[in-house]
Enzyme design. Structure first.
Site, PDB file in Angstrom:
ATOM      1  N   HIS A 309       0.876  -1.168   0.000  1.00 44.46           N
ATOM      2  CA  HIS A 309       0.000   0.000   0.000  1.00 44.46           C
ATOM      3  C   HIS A 309       0.916   1.221   0.000  1.00 44.46           C
ATOM      4  O   HIS A 309       1.661   1.452   0.952  1.00 44.46           O
ATOM      5  CB  HIS A 309      -0.914   0.005   1.228  1.00 44.46           C
ATOM      6  N   GLU A 312       1.437   3.613   2.988  1.00 41.50           N
ATOM      7  CA  GLU A 312       1.961   3.084   4.256  1.00 41.50           C
ATOM      8  C   GLU A 312       3.480   3.133   4.158  1.00 41.50           C
ATOM      9  O   GLU A 312       4.146   2.154   3.830  1.00 41.50           O
ATOM     10  CB  GLU A 312       1.397   1.688   4.501  1.00 41.50           C
ATOM     11  N   HIS A 450       3.441  -3.347   6.589  1.00 43.11           N
ATOM     12  CA  HIS A 450       2.298  -2.454   6.376  1.00 43.11           C
ATOM     13  C   HIS A 450       2.317  -1.358   7.444  1.00 43.11           C
ATOM     14  O   HIS A 450       3.264  -1.229   8.213  1.00 43.11           O
ATOM     15  CB  HIS A 450       0.993  -3.234   6.459  1.00 43.11           C
ATOM     16  N   GLU A 542       2.164  -4.875  10.937  1.00 44.34           N
ATOM     17  CA  GLU A 542       1.591  -3.526  10.971  1.00 44.34           C
ATOM     18  C   GLU A 542       2.472  -2.703  11.901  1.00 44.34           C
ATOM     19  O   GLU A 542       2.501  -2.914  13.112  1.00 44.34           O
ATOM     20  CB  GLU A 542       0.154  -3.571  11.470  1.00 44.34           C
TER      21      GLU A 542
END
Length: 688
Positions: A309, A312, A450, A542
């Site tokens: 992404h 990110e 991410h 994350e």
């Protein structure tokens, strides 16, 4: 510093940022909403320095960065409000880009919302020390059910919360323009006069007519020097001692940095491209190894992937930092790094979605919002774009259950369906490039970096029955949980028991790890594809609550993640490794199947016959089979030490295979083979 004024801006500043704009002089007090495409832009109190660099967006924010509402550096007790509707809409939820839960009414709603609809409502931020406030960024409420945002607002400053000084527009109190929707961040900059204070209030004056008073915010400001250590009691976050390039790098700057690393460490680094994005940007990979450019027998291959992404951005910068760090420490003789480089072939892909990143980068770290740059240029979410092999596997299991036919049952190296490989399939060029990369290099372990949360997820990522979320483990669940725990437990923020949740999930109750499908189901994830189509185990990390942290926070984020990045790479050396050879010729056997008893997931040997099987400590019965060879079984013990157990196999050809090879060469049968064939024929006669 010179006071900011309202004269015409230098258009060259914007061109240096890659933005074509028409600039107009605007009154003090008007806000700035930067476009992603060519459009007239009105700027508030912005100027260029003597070099023609624009002093808002990242270069402006570098001088006076965000206080940290979005990144959580501003703690909940530092936020107060005149009123709030309920706990889930309290002042602690008034943070830029905070995301709500699916259901309105819970404790994780998507903004601060005032209880009353009048012009006396305010959200207050305590900077805890004298600060030169320079601006505010505003958003509306995050909600799938409500549509709430502020149209105009005032700002006041105070040193004691008793006497308040308004932001001024000449001789009048300034009124700033707010939002026109719920998601687009809008920046307003202040005059420098009367902005030094400890407290700041945002005071809504008008709001969307069918909504109510709700907002999310970030505040920009520089803390004043403290020569007398009056505020020494405040514990500030430490940076890092590592001398790395801590800033956000666009495509050209990333390429330049990677080149500088190869020039500094030419003996252990190599840059290559795995393909191009839709807009023609190359997808560069940094390889780090003591023999770059080739696979070494017995040496495992590791990869980090960032920027799937594009918005990110932290993962991208961490991988650029990591390659610099490894180069520097290798040259200094750091034995941990030297061992890692000599025993592992490392591949770092900092930007899987370079087109998306460029879109977010042009907006700036605080103004890109929650979604700009997430998707590819074609609008594809690459986190859902890999072939759905879970369905292929589960359909085969269902077929076996209904027909008692195990011929279609397969648990590894599941082939890609034909529909997915068609030219008109809705598959991003970037996704195809990564799949080819996976197929060409025998990766053993990987992590997909991410942002937007603080948690490590492990496969499977998709639920079997399409439930929104449900624990869906792989046969290697215990080892995946170990991998996730290794990263989460060494990450300085994830492992902090006093940290607050980022958005609407409290992952601390799961020790900051979770099965991906148990969080939310994802069809076509890279992690599931990697596990089912290749030998590689892959997790998602994350990295932070803030998808695109400000450049001033990058040194802290590096320290938060440095040990985690290193120790996770070292896990590629856990379990078993060995070489599968032909007993007679000693040649390596490719595509041999390695089966571990009681784990219904096999792997295969690579071109030279070497293999790696990630396992937790324990004793395992391992069976190796290959076409044309007799299977071989042995017990292999995995120890607790940080190195793999060597478990080699030598396979003998079956009589049938030997016969085929001899006849193909026009040779005569050896006596032992003739005897074995006669014995086999005699057994058939007796049985008949």
């Amino acid at each position: 510093m010179h006071p900011l004024d309202t004269h015409w801006l230098n258009q060259r500043c914007f061109h240096q940022l890659g933005i074509d704009v028409e600039l107009t002089s605007v009154p003090s007090g008007q806000s700035l909403n930067l476009p992603s495409t060519t459009a007239p832009v009105k700027a508030l109190n912005s100027t260029c320095n003597s070099h023609g660099h624009v002093m808002f967006m990242d270069s402006f924010l570098t001088q006076c960065p965000p206080l940290g509402l979005e990144s959580l550096r501003v703690k909940d007790p530092q936020l107060r409000a005149s009123s709030y509707k309920r706990r889930g809409l309290g002042p602690h939820r008034g943070r830029l880009n905070i995301q709500s839960g699916i259901e309105d009414g819970d404790i994780y709603d998507g903004a601060w919302c005032a209880q009353y609809e009048d012009k006396k409502q305010w959200l207050e931020v305590d900077a805890r020390r004298p600060t030169r406030f320079t601006g505010v960024i505003l958003q509306g409420r995050s909600s799938i059910w409500s549509w709430d945002f502020i149209l105009t607002y005032k700002v006041q400053f105070s040193n004691d919360t008793l006497v308040w000084q308004p932001a001024m527009n000449g001789t009048k109190e300034a009124v700033f323009e707010g939002n026109q929707d719920t998601e687009t961040p809008v920046l307003a900059l202040f005059n420098e006069s009367a902005t030094v204070a400890r407290y700041i209030r945002i005071n809504p004056q008008s709001w969307y007519e069918n909504g109510t008073i709700c907002l999310r915010a970030e505040v920009l400001g520089c803390t004043l020097p403290d020569p007398n250590n009056i505020y020494a009691w405040q514990q500030t976050e430490q940076g890092t001692k590592d001398k790395l390039d801590f800033r956000h790098h666009n495509y050209k700057e990333m390429r330049k940095l990677m080149k500088s690393v190869t020039e500094a460490c030419p003996d252990i680094t190599h840059i290559y491209s795995i393909g191009k994005s839709h807009m023609g940007l190359k997808m560069y990979v940094m390889e780090i190894s003591d023999h770059p450019g080739k696979h070494e027998l017995g040496e495992p291959e590791f990869r980090y992937v960032a920027g799937m992404h594009g918005n990110e951005a932290l993962g991208r910068e961490l991988l650029l930092n990591l390659m610099q760090y490894i180069c520097q420490e290798y040259k200094l003789g750091n034995q941990r790094i030297v061992r890692l480089v000599k025993e592992t072939r490392i591949h770092l892909l900092p930007s899987m979605n370079p087109d998306g990143y460029e879109m977010a980068f042009k907006k700036g770290s605080e103004l890109a919002g929650w979604a700009l740059g997430r998707y590819s240029y074609q609008g594809i979410d690459m986190n859902h774009n890999f072939a759905d092999l879970n369905k292929v596997m589960w359909d085969a299991i269902e077929f076996d259950f209904q027909n008692n036919d195990k011929s279609k049952l397969i648990n590894h190296y599941i082939p890609i369906p034909e529909y997915y490989t068609a030219e008109d399939a809705f598959v991003a060029l970037e996704t195809r490039a990564v799949i080819n990369w996976m197929q060409n290099i025998p990766f053993v372990l990987s992590a997909n970096l991410h942002g937007g949360e603080l948690v490590v997820t492990y496969p499977f990522d998709r639920t079997e029955d399409w439930a929104p979320h449900d624990d869906t483990p792989t046969p290697d669940n215990s080892f995946f949980r170990w991998l996730a725990t290794v990263y989460a437990s060494t990450n300085q923020v994830m492992s902090n028991p006093d940290r607050r949740p980022c958005h609407n999930e409290n992952f601390q109750r799961y020790n900051n790890i979770i099965n991906g499908a148990n969080w939310h189901t994802v069809q076509g994830s890279m992690n599931d594809f990697s596990y089912l189509h290749t030998n590689c185990f892959d997790v998602t990390v994350e990295l932070s609550c803030d998808k695109f942290p400000h450049a001033s926070e990058l040194p802290i984020e590096w320290e938060n993640n440095k040990e985690s990045l290193l120790i996770y790479m070292e896990q590629v050396h856990r379990g078993l490794k060995g070489v599968i050879r032909d007993k007679d010729t000693e040649a390596g056997i490719a595509d041999a199947i390695i089966k571990v008893d009681d784990i219904d997931h096999h792997i295969r040997s690579v071109a030279d016959g070497d293999y790696w099987r990630l396992l937790n400590p324990g004793e395992y019965e391992v069976t190796v089979s290959a076409e044309g060879y007799n299977p071989s079984t042995r017990m292999c013990r995995v120890m607790y030490e940080h190195y793999p157990t060597i478990c080699d196999f030598r396979l003998t050809k079956t009589p049938k295979q030997r016969l085929k090879e001899i006849l193909a060469k026009g040779g005569k049968l050896p006596k032992d083979l003739q005897l074995r064939l006669r014995q086999a024929n005699n057994c058939k006669v007796i049985l008949n």
